[in-house]
Design an enzyme around this catalytic site. Sequence first.
Site, mmCIF file in Angstrom:
data_model
loop_
_atom_site.group_PDB
_atom_site.id
_atom_site.type_symbol
_atom_site.label_atom_id
_atom_site.label_comp_id
_atom_site.label_asym_id
_atom_site.label_seq_id
_atom_site.Cartn_x
_atom_site.Cartn_y
_atom_site.Cartn_z
ATOM 1 N N LYS A 58 0.836 -1.199 0.000
ATOM 2 C CA LYS A 58 0.000 0.000 0.000
ATOM 3 C C LYS A 58 0.872 1.250 0.000
ATOM 4 O O LYS A 58 0.583 2.236 -0.692
ATOM 5 C CB LYS A 58 -0.907 0.003 1.220
ATOM 6 N N ASP A 83 4.606 -1.929 12.037
ATOM 7 C CA ASP A 83 3.241 -2.091 12.524
ATOM 8 C C ASP A 83 3.235 -1.691 13.987
ATOM 9 O O ASP A 83 3.711 -2.435 14.851
ATOM 10 C CB ASP A 83 2.782 -3.541 12.356
ATOM 11 N N ASN A 110 3.769 10.367 13.065
ATOM 12 C CA ASN A 110 2.525 10.815 12.438
ATOM 13 C C ASN A 110 1.416 9.767 12.452
ATOM 14 O O ASN A 110 0.231 10.113 12.443
ATOM 15 C CB ASN A 110 2.839 11.217 10.988
ATOM 16 N N SER A 157 -0.513 14.797 17.877
ATOM 17 C CA SER A 157 -1.573 14.633 18.860
ATOM 18 C C SER A 157 -2.860 15.131 18.219
ATOM 19 O O SER A 157 -3.058 14.987 17.013
ATOM 20 C CB SER A 157 -1.240 15.399 20.141
ATOM 21 N N TYR A 184 -9.597 7.464 22.429
ATOM 22 C CA TYR A 184 -8.817 8.320 21.533
ATOM 23 C C TYR A 184 -8.201 9.476 22.318
ATOM 24 O O TYR A 184 -7.012 9.787 22.157
ATOM 25 C CB TYR A 184 -9.717 8.852 20.419
ATOM 26 N N LYS A 188 -4.234 10.499 22.711
ATOM 27 C CA LYS A 188 -3.721 11.779 22.227
ATOM 28 C C LYS A 188 -3.114 12.605 23.356
ATOM 29 O O LYS A 188 -2.141 13.345 23.141
ATOM 30 C CB LYS A 188 -4.836 12.548 21.518
#
Length: 323
Positions: A58, A83, A110, A157, A184, A188
């Site tokens: 990919k 991974d 990222n 973040s 989440y 973050k």
Amino acid sequence: MTNVFGAKSTTDEVLAGVNLKGKRILVTGASAGLGVETSRALVAHGADVVGAVRDLQKGEAATEEVRKAAKSSGGSFQLIELDLADLASVRAAADKLNAKGESFDVIIANAGVMATPFGKTRDGFETQFGTNHLGHFVFVNRIAKLLKDGGRLVNLSSAGHRYSDVNLDDPNFEKTEYNPFEAYGRSKTANILFSVGFDKRYKGRGVRATAVHPGGIYTELGRHMSEEQFAGLLENVNRQRREAGLPDFEFKTIPQGSATSVWAAVVAPADEVGAHYCEDCHVASIVEPSDNVLAGGVYRYAVDPERAEALWRKSEEMVGESF
């Protein structure tokens, strides 16, 4: 700073006139969205970029434009397999980089996932905390010696850190009911606290770490949300903004969303961004959860040095490795 950038600045605007020849930069999550654009912008200015991706096939297909930009500028681009949801893969990728021994000027962490259904990484960690934080925690710490003196770490973040502080007593939702946005938020917040902890450990040799919020962008990151969830979230945000007398939320383009990453990585003065949280190409102010933060800012708990140390110790305990 001679140039003032903001929410609508793009990567090309931020990097105008910047020569990155000879700079070696690692970007995780380089096969989609912000990672592709960040890599493209950097190589277009002559940088040598190593893109870390989970799926090499990919990644090859997604980065064709990055390779074209590198060829035109004299920069270079290559991919490595990583991974973040599998610590065996994380350690293997770090070992390969360390064996090569080629140093980096910047690491841009990222890659990430958002609002996933409840699940676990290969090592048994809650998916978002395990992927977004623990994967990067192990990977970056293992290759920290490759960062040149005066180098930088940029952790992506999100304003989503406002959903939740980290929960060091129950990081895997074993005692509390799972909520995808709370999970989440925890991950973050952890990205920011990791920056604070890393900066403390490495600023003695001029290496500075920062966390950035790219803004709201349509990317693959939101693929786990249904249309109804997304619409409901957006309406809730806009309702709060209207109540606060603010205009409706405005999405960024991918080049605008990547701008803060490259600004913090190679444009902003290191001492300006070190141990801070940045958004819209500037250092964000610290605000309290009770404040109206719809116009920006970082919650105090996310940049608390004591909280950063507690997370560092907990992370080491979870992954069974000390740094």
